[in-house]
Design an enzyme around this catalytic site. Structure first.
Site, PDB file in Angstrom:
ATOM      1  N   THR A 160      40.482  26.773  47.158  1.00 25.50           N
ATOM      2  CA  THR A 160      40.734  27.248  48.505  1.00 25.50           C
ATOM      3  C   THR A 160      39.867  26.487  49.508  1.00 25.50           C
ATOM      4  OG1 THR A 160      40.870  29.409  47.520  1.00 25.50           O
ATOM      5  CG2 THR A 160      40.652  29.339  49.917  1.00 25.50           C
ATOM      6  N   ARG A 188      52.445  36.117  42.726  1.00 32.67           N
ATOM      7  CA  ARG A 188      50.998  36.386  42.780  1.00 32.67           C
ATOM      8  C   ARG A 188      50.418  35.930  44.130  1.00 32.67           C
ATOM      9  NH1 ARG A 188      46.024  33.315  43.627  1.00 32.67           N
ATOM     10  NH2 ARG A 188      44.371  34.408  42.547  1.00 32.67           N
ATOM     11  N   VAL A 189      49.625  36.779  44.720  1.00 31.96           N
ATOM     12  CA  VAL A 189      48.894  36.428  45.935  1.00 31.96           C
ATOM     13  C   VAL A 189      47.429  36.750  45.683  1.00 31.96           C
ATOM     14  CG1 VAL A 189      48.516  37.022  48.358  1.00 31.96           C
ATOM     15  CG2 VAL A 189      50.853  36.815  47.479  1.00 31.96           C
ATOM     16  N   ASP A 191      43.173  36.254  47.200  1.00 36.31           N
ATOM     17  CA  ASP A 191      42.364  36.795  48.297  1.00 36.31           C
ATOM     18  C   ASP A 191      42.562  36.065  49.625  1.00 36.31           C
ATOM     19  OD1 ASP A 191      41.195  34.532  46.940  1.00 36.31           O
ATOM     20  OD2 ASP A 191      39.346  34.885  48.064  1.00 36.31           O
ATOM     21  N   GLY A 212      37.452  30.580  44.803  1.00 38.63           N
ATOM     22  CA  GLY A 212      37.352  30.916  43.387  1.00 38.63           C
ATOM     23  C   GLY A 212      38.431  31.903  42.988  1.00 38.63           C
TER      24      GLY A 212
HETATM   25  N1  GLY Z   1      40.888  31.949  45.963  1.00 42.11           N
HETATM   26  C1  GLY Z   1      42.222  31.552  45.982  1.00 42.11           C
HETATM   27  C2  GLY Z   1      43.099  32.336  45.113  1.00 42.11           C
HETATM   28  O1  GLY Z   1      42.631  32.959  44.175  1.00 42.11           O
HETATM   29  O2  GLY Z   1      44.300  32.326  45.348  1.00 42.11           O
END
Ligand code: GLY
Length: 302
Positions: A160, A188-189, A191, A212
């Site tokens: 990210t 899937r999404v 954070d 992460g």
């Molecule tokens: N930190 C990005 C994700 O897990 O999608």
């Protein structure tokens, strides 16, 4: 050292540009970079072979927006900014987010590089993860902290992008962009597009962003937790460390799960923490662009 968008954005920023423009532009550069396998155009696909992107942008609890699971627009932060500025909503998802982008003048863009397609085919045929794979989350990030400018970023490979900025007028902003976990379950999404999880900004207090394993960051509302720690009187290093500690206490991370957090206080001071070695951030200021190890966590220690 990879500078992401910092070099491009810096001259305009120090000349009086706004923090919100800076964080958007920094993310856009990486979203266009085909060599970055976890953000925008170069992002690795989901299990069905589709690249989908998530992102958000925030100036305050009154100015914020996000998008998730877009398939046709790589500039997640730009679409999120349109959500913030031109809708009464906070988060749009899926095809409807792509349609919203079109309606607001953002053209669709190619979303999967040939290299990403090949890596997905390899994974589908033998289950092999690319070298960066999940471990890419060990190295990531961008942070802008211009107290008259500042920024941070990570060397390749990226996870990210989380970018924070404070401009000459003292206004703060943050942005976050990702294609999520490689070969993720469709739908899937993580954070990154969720305010309070991948990003939080509160004027007068501070800002935080995370990278992460998104499931772990979300489990503790990581970025909100960090900003709340600042409000309680922690310094930015302690605030970043609190997120990692809380994840370890309550979320049962696997030994190789990486999470990293960067924090920018309203006075321009910064702090960062990572659960595992390897994370880097880029801090830009009048002194130049500096690639740094986190304050806590490098070498596996607190
Ligand atoms: N930190 C990005 C994700 O897990 O999608």
């Amino acid at each position: 050292m990879a500078l992401g968008g910092h070099e491009q954005v810096w001259p305009q920023f120090v000349a009086g540009g706004s923090s919100v423009d800076a964080v958007e532009e920094v993310c856009r550069v990486t979203e266009d970079d085909p060599s970055v396998d976890s953000v925008g155009y170069g992002g690795l696909p989901d299990a069905d072979g589709d690249v989908t992107v998530d992102g958000c942008i925030m100036c305050s609890p009154k100015r914020l927006g996000g998008v998730a699971a877009m398939r046709h627009h790589r500039h997640a932060v730009t679409v999120a900014r349109r959500v913030m500025e031109q809708s009464k909503h906070l988060l749009l998802v899926g095809e409807a987010a792509d349609e919203f982008a079109e309606r607001h003048g953002i053209e669709a863009t190619p979303m999967c590089t040939e290299k990403a397609r090949q890596l997905w085919e390899q994974w589908r045929s033998d289950g092999s993860m690319p070298p960066q794979g999940m471990d890419r989350s060990l190295q990531s990030h961008q942070q802008v902290r211009p107290i008259q400018g500042s920024e941070g970023e990570v060397e390749c490979p990226h996870d990210t992008i989380g970018t924070l900025a404070i401009d000459c007028s003292g206004s703060m902003a943050g942005a976050c962009s990702t294609s999520g976990m490689p070969f993720k379950t469709p739908g899937r999404v993580g954070d990154s597009p969720i305010i309070g999880h991948g990003l939080y900004v509160e004027p007068g207090v501070g800002a935080a962003t995370a990278t992460g394993v998104g499931e772990l960051v979300s489990a503790v509302c990581g970025s909100f937790l960090a900003v709340e720690a600042l409000r309680e009187g922690c310094n930015p290093i302690e605030a970043a460390g609190r997120v990692i500690e809380r994840i370890d206490e309550v979320a049962s991370p696997a030994a190789d799960d990486q999470v990293a957090v960067i924090v920018l206080a309203a006075d321009g001071s910064i702090g960062s923490a990572a659960r595992l070695p390897g994370f880097r951030l880029l801090v830009s200021s009048e002194q130049g662009h500096q690639c740094m190890s986190p304050d806590l966590g490098e070498g596996g220690a607190g």
